[in-house]
Scaffold this motif. Structure first.
Motif, PDB file in Angstrom:
ATOM      1  N   PHE A 114      10.073   8.908   0.921  1.00  0.00           N
ATOM      2  CA  PHE A 114       8.904   9.774   0.231  1.00  0.00           C
ATOM      3  C   PHE A 114       9.672   9.193  -0.980  1.00  0.00           C
ATOM      4  CE2 PHE A 114       8.837  12.699   4.755  1.00  0.00           C
ATOM      5  CZ  PHE A 114       7.220  12.010   4.290  1.00  0.00           C
ATOM      6  N   LEU A 115       8.214   9.532  -2.419  1.00  0.00           N
ATOM      7  CA  LEU A 115       8.297   8.927  -3.465  1.00  0.00           C
ATOM      8  C   LEU A 115       8.146  10.154  -3.656  1.00  0.00           C
ATOM      9  CD1 LEU A 115       6.409   5.606  -4.157  1.00  0.00           C
ATOM     10  CD2 LEU A 115       9.387   6.561  -4.090  1.00  0.00           C
ATOM     11  N   LEU A 151       0.813  -0.456   0.079  1.00  0.00           N
ATOM     12  CA  LEU A 151       0.064  -0.047   0.463  1.00  0.00           C
ATOM     13  C   LEU A 151       0.998   0.792   0.180  1.00  0.00           C
ATOM     14  CD1 LEU A 151      -2.965   1.063   0.373  1.00  0.00           C
ATOM     15  CD2 LEU A 151      -3.362   0.812   2.856  1.00  0.00           C
ATOM     16  N   LEU A 152       0.184   2.191  -0.976  1.00  0.00           N
ATOM     17  CA  LEU A 152       1.166   3.407  -0.804  1.00  0.00           C
ATOM     18  C   LEU A 152       0.509   4.722  -0.387  1.00  0.00           C
ATOM     19  CD1 LEU A 152       3.153   5.600  -2.134  1.00  0.00           C
ATOM     20  CD2 LEU A 152       2.040   5.830  -3.825  1.00  0.00           C
ATOM     21  N   LEU A 153       0.357   5.862   0.930  1.00  0.00           N
ATOM     22  CA  LEU A 153      -0.156   6.916   1.022  1.00  0.00           C
ATOM     23  C   LEU A 153      -0.227   7.648   0.566  1.00  0.00           C
ATOM     24  CD1 LEU A 153      -0.430   5.819   4.959  1.00  0.00           C
ATOM     25  CD2 LEU A 153      -2.012   5.154   2.911  1.00  0.00           C
ATOM     26  N   GLY A 154      -0.557   8.577   0.465  1.00  0.00           N
ATOM     27  CA  GLY A 154       0.035  10.053  -0.272  1.00  0.00           C
ATOM     28  C   GLY A 154      -0.080  11.070   1.046  1.00  0.00           C
ATOM     29  N   ALA A 170       5.665   3.819   1.873  1.00  0.00           N
ATOM     30  CA  ALA A 170       6.094   4.961   1.242  1.00  0.00           C
ATOM     31  C   ALA A 170       4.389   5.350   1.287  1.00  0.00           C
ATOM     32  CB  ALA A 170       6.477   4.284  -0.264  1.00  0.00           C
ATOM     33  N   VAL A 171       5.713   6.856   0.835  1.00  0.00           N
ATOM     34  CA  VAL A 171       4.734   8.253   0.616  1.00  0.00           C
ATOM     35  C   VAL A 171       4.832   8.726  -0.819  1.00  0.00           C
ATOM     36  CG1 VAL A 171       3.578  10.165   1.930  1.00  0.00           C
ATOM     37  CG2 VAL A 171       4.332   7.614   2.906  1.00  0.00           C
ATOM     38  N   VAL A 172       3.539   9.383  -1.457  1.00  0.00           N
ATOM     39  CA  VAL A 172       3.436   9.784  -2.646  1.00  0.00           C
ATOM     40  C   VAL A 172       3.285  11.294  -2.148  1.00  0.00           C
ATOM     41  CG1 VAL A 172       1.970   9.164  -3.597  1.00  0.00           C
ATOM     42  CG2 VAL A 172       3.445  10.007  -4.496  1.00  0.00           C
ATOM     43  N   MET A 173       3.587  12.580  -2.680  1.00  0.00           N
ATOM     44  CA  MET A 173       3.311  13.579  -2.629  1.00  0.00           C
ATOM     45  C   MET A 173       4.235  14.218  -4.031  1.00  0.00           C
ATOM     46  SD  MET A 173       5.424  15.090   0.269  1.00  0.00           S
ATOM     47  CE  MET A 173       7.580  14.613   0.029  1.00  0.00           C
TER      48      MET A 173
END
Length: 108
Positions: A101-102, A8-11, A71-74
């Motif tokens: 962070f991605l 799972l990837l969070l934003g 991981a977290v995307v922003m």
């Protein structure tokens, strides 16, 4: 539909840096293609509001801990500025949580 076979990837986004018609749900839809391409399933997007900062960031960290996410995307490093100096926040966040962070800017 969420693919539970992928991690799972969070934003995380700062609402005041987004165009006026963007919200967390729209950002989630925009991040979904990136998530698939990177081998993730897209989860929630935490939207930080200037008036309540850093509440969304703290909720994000709690979710990372609870679900052991990686991981977290922003959209850009600017989105961390309400929390502190982006470079320092990134370093401490990655050291403490083990997540990274991605960056993906889905704007046209």
């Amino acid at each position: 539909m969420t693919d539970y076979t992928r991690p799972l990837l969070l934003g995380y986004v700062r609402q005041d840096l987004l165009p006026p018609d963007y919200d967390a749900e729209r950002m989630k839809r925009l991040f979904e293609g990136f998530a698939r391409a990177e081998g993730f399933a897209m989860g929630s997007v935490y939207a930080e509001h200037r008036s309540t900062a850093p509440a969304a960031f703290h909720a994000l960290i709690e979710s990372l801990d609870r679900y052991e996410l990686t991981a977290v995307v922003m959209p850009s490093w600017e989105h961390l500025e309400l929390v502190g100096d982006p470079a320092a926040v990134k370093q401490q966040f990655e050291r403490v949580t083990g997540a990274r962070f991605l960056l993906h800017d889905p704007s046209p």
